[in-house]
Motif scaffolding. Structure first.
Motif, mmCIF file in Angstrom:
data_model
loop_
_atom_site.group_PDB
_atom_site.id
_atom_site.type_symbol
_atom_site.label_atom_id
_atom_site.label_comp_id
_atom_site.label_asym_id
_atom_site.label_seq_id
_atom_site.Cartn_x
_atom_site.Cartn_y
_atom_site.Cartn_z
ATOM 1 N N ASP A 1 37.028 95.953 28.933
ATOM 2 C CA ASP A 1 36.908 96.987 29.958
ATOM 3 C C ASP A 1 36.274 98.253 29.382
ATOM 4 O O ASP A 1 36.746 98.779 28.370
ATOM 5 N N TYR B 1 44.048 100.939 39.082
ATOM 6 C CA TYR B 1 42.776 100.283 39.418
ATOM 7 C C TYR B 1 42.290 100.830 40.751
ATOM 8 O O TYR B 1 43.083 101.358 41.539
ATOM 9 N N LYS C 1 37.917 94.924 41.797
ATOM 10 C CA LYS C 1 38.578 96.141 41.301
ATOM 11 C C LYS C 1 38.144 96.471 39.880
ATOM 12 O O LYS C 1 37.601 95.632 39.174
ATOM 13 N N ARG C 2 38.412 97.717 39.520
ATOM 14 C CA ARG C 2 38.110 98.170 38.154
ATOM 15 C C ARG C 2 39.212 99.121 37.690
ATOM 16 O O ARG C 2 39.792 99.852 38.482
ATOM 17 N N LEU C 3 39.460 99.075 36.383
ATOM 18 C CA LEU C 3 40.436 100.006 35.796
ATOM 19 C C LEU C 3 39.845 101.413 35.835
ATOM 20 O O LEU C 3 38.699 101.615 35.427
ATOM 21 N N SER D 1 46.601 93.774 35.609
ATOM 22 C CA SER D 1 45.537 93.718 36.618
ATOM 23 C C SER D 1 45.903 92.770 37.753
ATOM 24 O O SER D 1 45.265 92.776 38.793
#
Ligand code: BGC
Length: 747
Positions: free
Chosen positions: A181, A671, A683-685, A735
């Motif tokens: 990530d 997220y 989704k993304r952190l 996640s």
């Protein structure tokens, strides 16, 4: 006198001559020197100081700063190389101006080449383990330890800071990087670099960029579209650089979209020096230069380890005007600025004895924080030392040591490779090195009253027979990694899957401790009662593991990479290997000359684009073995009361409660999913907080989300853009476990 003694005598003389120039107590002489060397005035900015030196320099002096002095097998050797401190890189001093040499050492998880230099270095848990702590303060301590040990060994520059994203988890250098990530990797690497530079060594971030596989690294051409690159691999560098003011950036061996990274104008000038406004200098990876005028115009500042292109060739090109004087001066300025900014001149390294005790303490603490508890059926762990009477410790070399990461990251173990006889265990390229940190001994020390037996697992049936007689079987499995190779598969080597399956079938209380540089597949996961990921655990790895096994430490780490179910689930089921013509051929002359001339390219296309790691599995709807951000604890946590405040940098506020009866620290992850118009993976952190909590305690946490992490890279506008619309924020402990959800409209 031997070469080395001559070198030492000469450097001692040089030290006396140069240090006396600016270390003498206040005296008329010192004052006049200070006048002659106005750049030693610490009230001036690093840029002002560097500019003053550049003005005084001759062309020869300038050129001398722009290259190294050689390395056997990679370049010609300069007679001046005898002044090297024994590290991978050495740039000569300029005594006339009081500019010291740059003594560089590899230092990914500790200082390299200590063995052949007769010194000692601490091995920290590998870089990916550092990322698994999700602890920025821990990252700083990681860097500070490396900085201190570099200084004690006479170095003033680190060659660590690996942050290539785990796009290809079979990459043999996965352990040297910070996971999949960009936000986690970028933040973590920045904290390591800050720790190093605070100790007055020039930090380095590498390998810029997209050097995500080792196979054919000197020839491969990586194809990726600009938006995907900026939002994935390059974003990790962007964050790492932005947050750390790093002194140096190492460009990588590979080509990117047609041009070698070290002569790639898009990467070095357009992105690094213009968009990111990097003030530090760009140096090549070792043997990564391929041209003079082209590389110089593209933004390459320094060639390493030799001077094939940035010695006489550069001088000629400057004299003929092919390389403008201003361009040359900019290269020199950047190097000097990095030296001033990090305090290399004001606080030169003082050789001393490495603080071994302090190294052990930091290494153990960080290792304890990096070990991920992946499975704990029926509360198998922690073990109760007073209640376990027989323990079977099983696994290759688990009686003497734990495996470490190889290549130029390798730290030499005290006493040599633990599986070789004393005096025979020197580190050799592409040979696995076992550190003398013995799981068997550490477990025996914990379970003092228990009968602890060992079996290497060479014969799985014999190991299973021993396991059957024990209360608990603990299997230590490993997957070695190194620079200069990729793993053929994520499966454990040496029939270890079969060994674990047989032991787990013989004993329902089987704990597996995995020592690896990245994800491994686990066909036996359903049968083991507990699983720990210990990574390459460093100098004090076995004590750290034992502290987790017996509950002195409550695990708090989370995976910085996804563990897939099989190689077939990866974006690229197999790694593209170089064709014959792209591999240097030693029968056709010096390998380094062939590499410098440029090997015929072969193509690797990252069609998955931005979908790296969990973004790939989410988007493709593939189930995984263990998700990104996952990790258990001996206590439990709950999440409540989500509030999201809109704004340029939205704030996400929530409460975390320790619902169990042990103190612990929970990595609370935030997220976001972007509006559909952004066309991004699900989704993304975008942020996290590591929250220490006593039993029963609740804490309200606020995570400030950087607007950039919610943006997309707009290629037409050449910049980050927030797509107006509804943003969904999700908060939780992995996640795939995100109990809190809330949305806001942003524009
Ligand atoms: C590696 C770099 C390293 C350099 C110097 C190269 O082979 O790719 O990471 O810093 O060698 O040892």
């Amino acid at each position: 006198m031997s070469l080395r003694t001559t070198a030492l005598a000469k450097s001692a003389l040089f030290f006396l001559l140069t240090t006396s120039n600016f270390l003498l107590p206040s005296s008329a002489g010192a004052q006049s020197k200070a006048k002659q060397r106005p750049w030693m005035n610490t009230s001036l900015s690093s840029d002002q100081r560097a500019a003053m030196v550049v003005k005084e320099m001759t062309l020869d002096e300038k050129i001398s700063l722009l290259h190294g002095t050689g390395m056997v097998g990679l370049s010609p050797m300069s007679p001046l190389a005898i002044h090297s401190n024994g590290g991978a890189g050495y740039v000569v001093e300029i005594p006339r101006l009081g500019i010291p040499a740059i003594q560089m050492s590899d230092a990914a998880y500790g200082v390299r080449m200590s063995g052949e230099n007769g010194r000692y270095s601490t091995a920290l848990p590998s870089c990916i383990a550092g990322a698994a702590t999700w602890d920025l303060q821990g990252g700083y301590e990681y860097g500070a330890l490396i900085g201190r040990e570099l200084r004690a060994q006479g170095y003033n520059m680190s060659l660590g800071g690996g942050v290539n994203l785990t796009r290809e988890p079979r990459d043999g250098r996965t352990f040297e990087y910070m996971g999949e990530d960009p936000v986690l990797a970028g933040k973590m690497v920045a904290s390591v670099i800050k720790g190093e530079q605070a100790e007055h060594v020039i930090g380095d971030i590498k390998h810029y960029a997209l050097n995500d596989q080792e196979s054919g690294r000197n020839a491969v051409n990586v194809n990726i579209d600009e938006r995907a690159a900026r939002e994935s691999d390059l974003l990790a560098f962007e964050i790492g650089i932005e947050d750390s003011d790093v002194g140096a950036v190492m460009c990588s061996y590979n080509r990117v979209n047609g041009d070698y990274a070290c002569e790639n104008k898009y990467l070095l000038t357009d992105v690094l020096k213009r968009d990111w406004n990097v003030k530090g200098f760009v140096l090549t990876d070792w043997g990564g230069a391929h041209s003079t005028a082209k590389a110089s115009a593209a933004g390459l500042d320094q060639e390493q380890p030799g001077w094939i292109f940035y010695g006489d060739e550069l001088r000629k090109d400057v004299e003929s005007g092919k390389v403008p004087q201003a361009e040359l001066d900019d290269h020199v300025h950047r190097i000097l600025r990095a030296m001033f900014a990090t305090g290399v001149l004001d606080n030169p390294p003082q050789k001393s004895v490495v603080d071994v005790e302090r190294g052990f303490e930091v290494a153990q603490k960080l290792s304890e924080q990096s070990i991920v508890l992946l499975k704990n059926e029926g509360g198998q762990l922690p073990l109760d030392a007073s209640n376990v009477h027989t323990i079977a410790v099983i696994g290759p070399h688990a009686d003497v040591g734990m495996i470490s990461g190889g290549g130029s990251a390798q730290v030499d173990p005290p006493g040599g490779n633990a599986i070789l006889p004393p005096g025979k265990g020197q580190t050799r390229w592409l040979e696995p090195v076992w550190f003398p940190t013995s799981p068997l001994k550490s477990i025996r020390a914990k379970a003092v009253g228990a009968n602890v037996q060992f079996d290497s697992g060479a014969d799985p049936a014999a190991a299973a027979a021993l396991a059957k007689t024990a209360d608990v079987a603990i299997v230590f499995a490993y997957q070695w990694e190194s620079e200069d190779m990729d793993l053929p598969t994520l499966s454990l080597p040496e029939h270890q899957d079969e060994l674990i399956a047989q032991v787990a079938a013989a004993n329902p209380h089987t704990v597996v401790v995995v020592e690896s540089g990245g994800p491994v597949t686990m066909p036996w996961a359903g049968h083991a009662s507990a699983i720990l990921e210990a990574w390459f655990a460093g100098s004090k790895g076995s004590d750290a593991v034992a502290n987790v096994l017996f509950g002195d430490v409550n695990p708090s780490a989370k995976l910085p990479v996804t563990f897939p179910r099989s190689d077939a689930d990866l974006p690229h089921p197999t790694i593209v290997k170089p064709p014959k013509q792209s591999i240097p051929n030693s029968t056709k002359g010096d390998v380094w000359k062939q590499i410098a001339a440029g090997l015929p390219p072969f193509q690797v296309t990252y069609g998955e684009g931005v979908k790296v790691g969990y973004k790939w599995y989410d988007a493709e709807n593939k189930s995984v073995l263990f998700p990104f951000g996952y990790g258990l604890s001996y206590t439990t946590y709950s999440y409540s009361n989500l509030r999201v405040t809109a704004g340029k940098n939205p704030q996400v506020t929530f409460t975390v409660t320790n619902t169990g009866n042990r103190a612990g620290a929970e990595v609370a992850e935030v997220y976001a999913s972007l509006p559909a118009a952004a066309a991004e993976p699900p989704k993304r952190l975008v942020g996290w907080s590591k929250v220490p909590l006593k039993p029963g305690e609740s804490k309200e946490v606020t995570v400030d989300v950087d607007g950039k992490f919610l943006s997309i890279f707009d290629v037409k506008q050449h910049g980050w853009q927030l797509v107006p619309g509804e943003y969904n924020f999700m908060v939780g402990g992995s996640s795939q476990n995100l109990p809190l959800k809330g949305s806001v409209s942003l524009n």
